[in-house]
Design a protein around this motif. Structure first.
Motif, PDB file in Angstrom:
ATOM      1  N   LEU A  28      65.120  21.325  57.794  1.00  0.00           N
ATOM      2  CA  LEU A  28      64.995  22.929  58.534  1.00  0.00           C
ATOM      3  C   LEU A  28      64.876  23.873  57.219  1.00  0.00           C
ATOM      4  O   LEU A  28      63.508  24.521  56.910  1.00  0.00           O
ATOM      5  N   ALA A  29      66.029  24.000  55.677  1.00  0.00           N
ATOM      6  CA  ALA A  29      66.232  24.900  55.172  1.00  0.00           C
ATOM      7  C   ALA A  29      65.296  24.513  54.208  1.00  0.00           C
ATOM      8  O   ALA A  29      64.426  25.659  53.597  1.00  0.00           O
ATOM      9  N   ALA A  30      64.693  23.586  54.152  1.00  0.00           N
ATOM     10  CA  ALA A  30      64.485  23.231  52.711  1.00  0.00           C
ATOM     11  C   ALA A  30      62.189  23.862  53.626  1.00  0.00           C
ATOM     12  O   ALA A  30      61.837  23.493  52.113  1.00  0.00           O
ATOM     13  N   ARG A  31      62.361  24.017  54.151  1.00  0.00           N
ATOM     14  CA  ARG A  31      61.172  23.940  55.017  1.00  0.00           C
ATOM     15  C   ARG A  31      60.712  25.603  55.486  1.00  0.00           C
ATOM     16  O   ARG A  31      59.785  26.576  55.842  1.00  0.00           O
ATOM     17  N   GLY A  32      61.901  26.084  54.746  1.00  0.00           N
ATOM     18  CA  GLY A  32      62.139  27.777  54.871  1.00  0.00           C
ATOM     19  C   GLY A  32      62.068  28.259  56.575  1.00  0.00           C
ATOM     20  O   GLY A  32      61.649  29.000  57.219  1.00  0.00           O
ATOM     21  N   CYS A  33      62.903  27.614  57.016  1.00  0.00           N
ATOM     22  CA  CYS A  33      63.081  27.595  58.710  1.00  0.00           C
ATOM     23  C   CYS A  33      63.707  29.020  58.496  1.00  0.00           C
ATOM     24  O   CYS A  33      63.957  29.171  59.881  1.00  0.00           O
ATOM     25  N   ASP A  34      64.709  28.784  57.812  1.00  0.00           N
ATOM     26  CA  ASP A  34      65.705  29.903  57.950  1.00  0.00           C
ATOM     27  C   ASP A  34      65.920  30.903  57.261  1.00  0.00           C
ATOM     28  O   ASP A  34      66.338  31.533  57.446  1.00  0.00           O
ATOM     29  N   THR A  35      64.371  31.175  57.026  1.00  0.00           N
ATOM     30  CA  THR A  35      64.171  32.323  56.198  1.00  0.00           C
ATOM     31  C   THR A  35      64.032  33.164  57.571  1.00  0.00           C
ATOM     32  O   THR A  35      63.983  33.723  58.586  1.00  0.00           O
ATOM     33  N   VAL A  36      64.394  35.000  56.702  1.00  0.00           N
ATOM     34  CA  VAL A  36      63.922  35.752  57.500  1.00  0.00           C
ATOM     35  C   VAL A  36      62.751  36.419  57.816  1.00  0.00           C
ATOM     36  O   VAL A  36      62.482  36.420  58.982  1.00  0.00           O
ATOM     37  N   ALA A  37      61.814  35.514  57.013  1.00  0.00           N
ATOM     38  CA  ALA A  37      61.215  35.939  57.614  1.00  0.00           C
ATOM     39  C   ALA A  37      60.034  34.235  59.053  1.00  0.00           C
ATOM     40  O   ALA A  37      59.326  34.792  59.566  1.00  0.00           O
ATOM     41  N   ALA A 103      52.939  15.002  58.891  1.00  0.00           N
ATOM     42  CA  ALA A 103      52.760  13.062  58.815  1.00  0.00           C
ATOM     43  C   ALA A 103      53.626  13.417  60.258  1.00  0.00           C
ATOM     44  O   ALA A 103      54.947  13.940  59.253  1.00  0.00           O
ATOM     45  N   THR A 104      53.609  12.880  60.726  1.00  0.00           N
ATOM     46  CA  THR A 104      54.986  11.885  61.704  1.00  0.00           C
ATOM     47  C   THR A 104      55.597  10.971  60.138  1.00  0.00           C
ATOM     48  O   THR A 104      57.376  10.842  60.906  1.00  0.00           O
ATOM     49  N   SER A 105      55.220  10.589  59.672  1.00  0.00           N
ATOM     50  CA  SER A 105      55.686   9.267  58.035  1.00  0.00           C
ATOM     51  C   SER A 105      56.571  10.720  57.629  1.00  0.00           C
ATOM     52  O   SER A 105      57.485  10.104  56.618  1.00  0.00           O
ATOM     53  N   ASP A 106      56.675  12.000  57.594  1.00  0.00           N
ATOM     54  CA  ASP A 106      57.221  12.843  56.340  1.00  0.00           C
ATOM     55  C   ASP A 106      58.556  12.142  57.072  1.00  0.00           C
ATOM     56  O   ASP A 106      59.166  11.908  57.813  1.00  0.00           O
ATOM     57  N   PRO A 107      59.899  12.490  55.600  1.00  0.00           N
ATOM     58  CA  PRO A 107      61.011  12.288  55.903  1.00  0.00           C
ATOM     59  C   PRO A 107      61.765  13.424  56.304  1.00  0.00           C
ATOM     60  O   PRO A 107      62.493  12.452  57.233  1.00  0.00           O
ATOM     61  N   GLY A 108      61.488  14.570  56.956  1.00  0.00           N
ATOM     62  CA  GLY A 108      62.477  15.441  57.247  1.00  0.00           C
ATOM     63  C   GLY A 108      61.903  15.607  58.783  1.00  0.00           C
ATOM     64  O   GLY A 108      62.684  15.045  59.348  1.00  0.00           O
ATOM     65  N   TYR A 109      60.808  15.206  59.265  1.00  0.00           N
ATOM     66  CA  TYR A 109      60.107  14.800  60.487  1.00  0.00           C
ATOM     67  C   TYR A 109      61.312  13.009  60.827  1.00  0.00           C
ATOM     68  O   TYR A 109      61.863  13.232  61.865  1.00  0.00           O
TER      69      TYR A 109
END
Length: 122
Positions: A28-37, A103-109
């Protein structure tokens, strides 16, 4: 006689906190989900995260649990919202600069899916 025993509830779907901290939160952090924006700026829709510069993992874990559908893990909002609609994801008002899962194959997913699937009813 003593007071009656209250009826038992249903089973709770239990997810692993340590696995959240080590496997899910970094995605989540790598994708910026926890940014203030994004979700780190307070509730956006039904989901909030602590800001990237002031992590509160117990809070984030509790919030993530609310975005999990144990009966059908792949349909959980925690996976559907960041998944590209072309790959079957749901519409998401994310900043176009943020990169979700192409895609669903993404390692984060796959890491988040594995965390959800590893949960169990107790």
């Amino acid at each position: 006689p003593g007071a009656p025993v209250p009826p038992g509830g249903g089973h709770e779907y239990v997810l692993d906190y340590e696995a959240y901290v080590t496997d899910v939160a970094p995605v989540l952090a790598a994708r910026g989900c926890d940014t203030v924006a994004c979700h780190g700026g307070g509730i956006r829709g039904t989901y909030a995260l602590s800001p990237a510069d002031d992590k509160d993992f117990p809070f984030d874990f509790a919030q993530a649990r609310l975005q999990v559908l144990p009966a059908a893990p792949a349909t959980s909002p925690l996976l559907q919202k960041p998944l590209d609609p072309a790959a079957g994801g749901a519409a998401h008002a994310a900043d176009p600069q943020q990169s979700g899962f192409p895609a669903t194959s993404d390692p984060g997913y796959q890491a988040i899916l594995a965390w959800i699937e590893a949960g169990e009813y107790r």
